[in-house]
Write a protein that holds these residues in place. Structure first.
Motif, PDB file in Angstrom:
ATOM      1  N   VAL A  63       7.559  18.589  13.546  1.00 57.24           N
ATOM      2  CA  VAL A  63       6.513  17.604  13.324  1.00 57.24           C
ATOM      3  C   VAL A  63       6.975  16.488  12.388  1.00 57.24           C
ATOM      4  CG1 VAL A  63       5.460  18.817  11.361  1.00 57.24           C
ATOM      5  CG2 VAL A  63       4.041  17.348  12.812  1.00 57.24           C
ATOM      6  N   HIS A  64       7.945  16.773  11.531  1.00 51.93           N
ATOM      7  CA  HIS A  64       8.438  15.764  10.600  1.00 51.93           C
ATOM      8  C   HIS A  64       9.186  14.631  11.316  1.00 51.93           C
ATOM      9  CE1 HIS A  64       7.777  19.313   8.047  1.00 51.93           C
ATOM     10  NE2 HIS A  64       7.511  18.441   7.084  1.00 51.93           N
ATOM     11  N   GLN A  65       9.607  14.873  12.557  1.00 56.90           N
ATOM     12  CA  GLN A  65      10.222  13.802  13.348  1.00 56.90           C
ATOM     13  C   GLN A  65       9.180  12.774  13.807  1.00 56.90           C
ATOM     14  OE1 GLN A  65      12.006  16.877  16.109  1.00 56.90           O
ATOM     15  NE2 GLN A  65      13.720  15.440  16.060  1.00 56.90           N
ATOM     16  N   LEU A  66       7.937  13.198  13.851  1.00 57.78           N
ATOM     17  CA  LEU A  66       6.871  12.381  14.431  1.00 57.78           C
ATOM     18  C   LEU A  66       5.917  11.820  13.387  1.00 57.78           C
ATOM     19  CD1 LEU A  66       6.163  14.841  17.362  1.00 57.78           C
ATOM     20  CD2 LEU A  66       7.397  12.676  17.524  1.00 57.78           C
ATOM     21  N   VAL A  67       5.912  12.405  12.202  1.00 58.43           N
ATOM     22  CA  VAL A  67       5.100  11.901  11.088  1.00 58.43           C
ATOM     23  C   VAL A  67       6.069  11.289  10.080  1.00 58.43           C
ATOM     24  CG1 VAL A  67       3.424  12.457   9.301  1.00 58.43           C
ATOM     25  CG2 VAL A  67       3.362  13.679  11.484  1.00 58.43           C
ATOM     26  N   VAL A  68       5.983   9.973   9.911  1.00 59.44           N
ATOM     27  CA  VAL A  68       7.001   9.211   9.193  1.00 59.44           C
ATOM     28  C   VAL A  68       6.416   8.655   7.888  1.00 59.44           C
ATOM     29  CG1 VAL A  68       8.612   7.266   9.344  1.00 59.44           C
ATOM     30  CG2 VAL A  68       8.012   8.557  11.406  1.00 59.44           C
ATOM     31  N   ARG A  69       7.209   8.724   6.825  1.00 60.00           N
ATOM     32  CA  ARG A  69       6.801   8.103   5.554  1.00 60.00           C
ATOM     33  C   ARG A  69       7.161   6.625   5.570  1.00 60.00           C
ATOM     34  NH1 ARG A  69       8.336  13.126   1.909  1.00 60.00           N
ATOM     35  NH2 ARG A  69       6.393  13.439   0.759  1.00 60.00           N
ATOM     36  N   GLU A  70       6.263   5.805   5.049  1.00 56.96           N
ATOM     37  CA  GLU A  70       6.489   4.357   4.964  1.00 56.96           C
ATOM     38  C   GLU A  70       6.292   3.893   3.526  1.00 56.96           C
ATOM     39  OE1 GLU A  70       7.145   1.957   7.274  1.00 56.96           O
ATOM     40  OE2 GLU A  70       7.101   3.173   9.109  1.00 56.96           O
ATOM     41  N   LYS A  71       7.058   2.886   3.140  1.00 53.94           N
ATOM     42  CA  LYS A  71       6.848   2.217   1.847  1.00 53.94           C
ATOM     43  C   LYS A  71       6.739   0.732   2.102  1.00 53.94           C
ATOM     44  CE  LYS A  71       8.652   5.209  -1.798  1.00 53.94           C
ATOM     45  NZ  LYS A  71       7.337   5.253  -2.456  1.00 53.94           N
ATOM     46  N   LEU A  72       5.669   0.118   1.634  1.00 53.57           N
ATOM     47  CA  LEU A  72       5.488  -1.311   1.807  1.00 53.57           C
ATOM     48  C   LEU A  72       6.179  -2.063   0.685  1.00 53.57           C
ATOM     49  CD1 LEU A  72       1.692  -1.432   2.745  1.00 53.57           C
ATOM     50  CD2 LEU A  72       3.659  -1.402   4.282  1.00 53.57           C
ATOM     51  N   PRO A  73       6.733  -3.233   0.992  1.00 53.55           N
ATOM     52  CA  PRO A  73       7.363  -4.035  -0.072  1.00 53.55           C
ATOM     53  C   PRO A  73       6.314  -4.516  -1.078  1.00 53.55           C
ATOM     54  CG  PRO A  73       7.213  -5.300   1.964  1.00 53.55           C
ATOM     55  CD  PRO A  73       6.820  -3.896   2.310  1.00 53.55           C
ATOM     56  N   ARG A  74       6.661  -4.468  -2.340  1.00 56.21           N
ATOM     57  CA  ARG A  74       5.753  -4.953  -3.385  1.00 56.21           C
ATOM     58  C   ARG A  74       6.033  -6.423  -3.655  1.00 56.21           C
ATOM     59  NH1 ARG A  74       2.934  -1.024  -5.920  1.00 56.21           N
ATOM     60  NH2 ARG A  74       3.615   1.150  -5.615  1.00 56.21           N
ATOM     61  N   SER A  75       4.977  -7.218  -3.693  1.00 58.10           N
ATOM     62  CA  SER A  75       5.136  -8.655  -3.909  1.00 58.10           C
ATOM     63  C   SER A  75       3.914  -9.196  -4.633  1.00 58.10           C
ATOM     64  CB  SER A  75       5.307  -9.373  -2.560  1.00 58.10           C
ATOM     65  OG  SER A  75       5.226 -10.767  -2.725  1.00 58.10           O
ATOM     66  N   ARG A  76       4.172 -10.036  -5.628  1.00 54.30           N
ATOM     67  CA  ARG A  76       3.057 -10.683  -6.320  1.00 54.30           C
ATOM     68  C   ARG A  76       2.377 -11.716  -5.436  1.00 54.30           C
ATOM     69  NH1 ARG A  76       5.576 -11.883 -12.382  1.00 54.30           N
ATOM     70  NH2 ARG A  76       5.919  -9.688 -12.969  1.00 54.30           N
ATOM     71  N   ALA A  77       3.120 -12.238  -4.478  1.00 55.27           N
ATOM     72  CA  ALA A  77       2.587 -13.301  -3.626  1.00 55.27           C
ATOM     73  C   ALA A  77       1.721 -12.757  -2.495  1.00 55.27           C
ATOM     74  CB  ALA A  77       3.733 -14.126  -3.039  1.00 55.27           C
ATOM     75  N   ALA A  78       1.934 -11.498  -2.106  1.00 56.16           N
ATOM     76  CA  ALA A  78       1.206 -10.940  -0.968  1.00 56.16           C
ATOM     77  C   ALA A  78       0.387  -9.727  -1.405  1.00 56.16           C
ATOM     78  CB  ALA A  78       2.185 -10.532   0.133  1.00 56.16           C
ATOM     79  N   SER A  79      -0.834  -9.644  -0.903  1.00 60.64           N
ATOM     80  CA  SER A  79      -1.705  -8.516  -1.210  1.00 60.64           C
ATOM     81  C   SER A  79      -1.235  -7.284  -0.433  1.00 60.64           C
ATOM     82  CB  SER A  79      -3.136  -8.858  -0.816  1.00 60.64           C
ATOM     83  OG  SER A  79      -3.254  -8.963   0.601  1.00 60.64           O
ATOM     84  N   PRO A  80      -1.679  -6.090  -0.853  1.00 62.56           N
ATOM     85  CA  PRO A  80      -1.331  -4.891  -0.072  1.00 62.56           C
ATOM     86  C   PRO A  80      -1.770  -5.000   1.393  1.00 62.56           C
ATOM     87  CG  PRO A  80      -2.221  -4.265  -2.217  1.00 62.56           C
ATOM     88  CD  PRO A  80      -2.406  -5.748  -2.100  1.00 62.56           C
TER      89      PRO A  80
END
Length: 506
Positions: free
Chosen positions: A109-126
């Motif tokens: 199942v770990h092949q199909l459920v993936v961890r993501e990290k969004l880039p942090r930026s002061r200019a862009a909101s989450p």
């Protein structure tokens, strides 16, 4: 002309579906890895082959959750609930005559459920960062060696978590997938329990009551005839004495399919606007803060219109305003949006596969007066009631699944040339749901756009609110947020004008 096209389609369908070729394909599929195989339906095969460089046939969803959820807890929930559906454990093996579902060996199942990290930026909101990532994932192909779905978890998102869901359309249509994905929520039912005819409550109850109940046995019977027997029906038109054992009812259906096919073929190409053209294959995604559903209901009641009439009028107005702001005057223009229509009987809600049709809805984007626009939308929606076009679209997709890919592409271009957008408008649960102990705050999803269609519009009511979202090709609509930003003001204008009505007079 129409008769020749239909005759050609029927002949190719008959050749492609030759019994010997199908048996050979099944034997080949069973030989892959020595695993059990199941033949893919014709309609699902059509969706599998529709992937192209401009549009991938994935249903895309986004959940925002508070507080955040844990990755391993998500993997366990997916293992316990989602992987109980065989389709989510199987990958696809294609052959000359179609495709088969094959069990995936040593699936983790770990092949199909993936961890993501969004880039942090002061200019862009989450939210902007998440929208950008969702746009990228919309054009990231799924690995055909694995089951055709992925969950992407952003564990740290705006005080909680975000879950992006990608599921290939060949697994199921949007209605079925909403049912399946909601089986994951706290209190959701496992697949075997969903086969019961007993009343369904909670997360699944609204699906049966709101989406599936209106379809009668007659509609389902017509669906079965149009779907599985489409090629045979078309063959009957060539030789009325051949096959079908003298079925007058099916012959009448075949004639109706031919008549509606002629209407579809003669439907003019859609109006040329900035939103219609050659896509580039890069996606942009945007969504707005939700509107209170009670306010939408109040406006609809005051104008003697449905909630759908009000929302579709606001969508039309927002698109018209976007075009004006970009120098493309929509005056006198209208665009066509294909709207999926569910054709699934209630007691099959737990099943997967594609059982839906498409109906073309013409949006009056050139009408600036919001009241005039909402009544025009109401008139057009009323005209679509009782239409046989959804069944025709299902039949066309069934026949397309029988053909070689170039012939299938030629048929499907009929839809994309005559359409600017694909639109979904789905009523969701009235109360907010919980998932792994967290509250599901926002829920959005988009169905794919086929061929060269570059715009997808999603309207989903959930938890007492209405969520509006857009996915667009970057070459045709580089700033879909501008359409989103116009949606709220369009509703505000309609609401303000409603307050100006002469209440209590006369």
């Amino acid at each position: 002309m129409v008769t020749r096209i239909v005759r050609s389609v029927a002949q190719q369908a008959a050749r492609s579906a030759a019994r010997g070729a199908v048996k050979q394909a099944r034997r080949a599929a069973r030989g892959v890895l020595g695993l059990a195989a199941e033949r893919m339906s014709k309609v699902d095969t059509a969706w599998l082959r529709m992937d192209n460089e401009h549009n991938l046939m994935m249903i895309l969803g986004v959940w925002t959750l508070r507080p955040g959820i844990d990755y391993e807890a998500l993997c366990r929930r997916v293992q316990e609930r989602l992987l109980q559906y065989p389709r989510f454990r199987q990958h696809v093996v294609e052959d000359a005559t179609g495709a088969s579902w094959v069990d995936t060996a040593d699936l983790d199942v770990h092949q199909l459920v993936v961890r993501e990290k969004l880039p942090r930026s002061r200019a862009a909101s989450p939210q902007v960062a998440l929208q950008a990532r969702v746009g990228q994932l919309a054009m990231e192909p799924l690995d055909r060696r694995l089951p055709l779905w992925r969950f992407h978890l952003v564990e740290d998102y705006d005080g909680g978590s975000a879950l992006v869901v990608r599921i290939h359309h060949c697994i199921a249509d949007g209605i079925a997938l909403i049912s399946v994905v909601l089986s994951l929520v706290d209190g959701g039912a496992a697949p075997p329990l969903r086969r019961s005819r007993a009343p369904v409550h909670g997360a699944g109850g609204w699906i049966a009551d709101t989406l599936l109940k209106p379809f009668t046995d007659l509609t389902v019977k017509a669906l079965d005839a149009a779907g599985e027997g489409a090629a045979r029906s078309l063959h009957l038109l060539e030789d009325p004495h051949a096959g079908l054992e003298g079925s007058v009812e099916l012959a009448r259906l075949a004639y109706q399919v031919l008549s509606d096919a002629g209407a579809l073929l003669l439907m003019p190409d859609d109006a040329r606007t900035l939103l219609k053209g050659q896509p580039a294959g890069r996606k942009r995604v945007a969504w707005c803060d939700p509107l209170p559903l009670d306010e939408v209901k109040a406006v609809g009641k005051a104008l003697n219109c449905s909630i759908n009439d009000v929302l579709l009028s606001c969508v039309s107005g927002a698109i018209g305003e976007y075009l004006r702001a970009h120098g493309d005057d929509p005056a006198g223009k209208e665009i066509r949006a294909m709207v999926p229509v569910n054709l699934r009987p209630m007691d099959h809600a737990w099943k997967l596969g594609n059982h839906f049709g498409l109906v073309p809805l013409v949006l009056p984007i050139g009408l600036e007066n919001p009241v005039e626009r909402v009544y025009e939308v109401r008139r057009r929606m009323d005209a679509l009631k009782g239409s046989t076009q959804p069944l025709l679209a299902f039949a066309v997709l069934t026949v397309a699944g029988l053909l070689v890919k170039p012939a299938q592409d030629a048929i499907l271009r009929l839809f994309s040339d005559k359409t600017t957008a694909v639109m979904t408008n789905v009523p969701g649960p009235r109360e907010k749901l919980r998932f792994l102990g967290a509250t599901l705050e926002q829920c959005m999803f988009w169905v794919p756009q086929s061929g060269n269609i570059g715009l997808g519009v999603s309207i989903l009511s959930y938890g007492g609110n209405v969520q509006f979202g857009v996915i667009a090709d970057a070459a045709l609509c580089p700033q879909p947020q501008k359409i989103i930003d116009a949606f709220g003001p369009e509703f505000a204008k309609l609401s303000w004008l409603t307050l100006m009505l002469p209440w209590g007079e006369g």
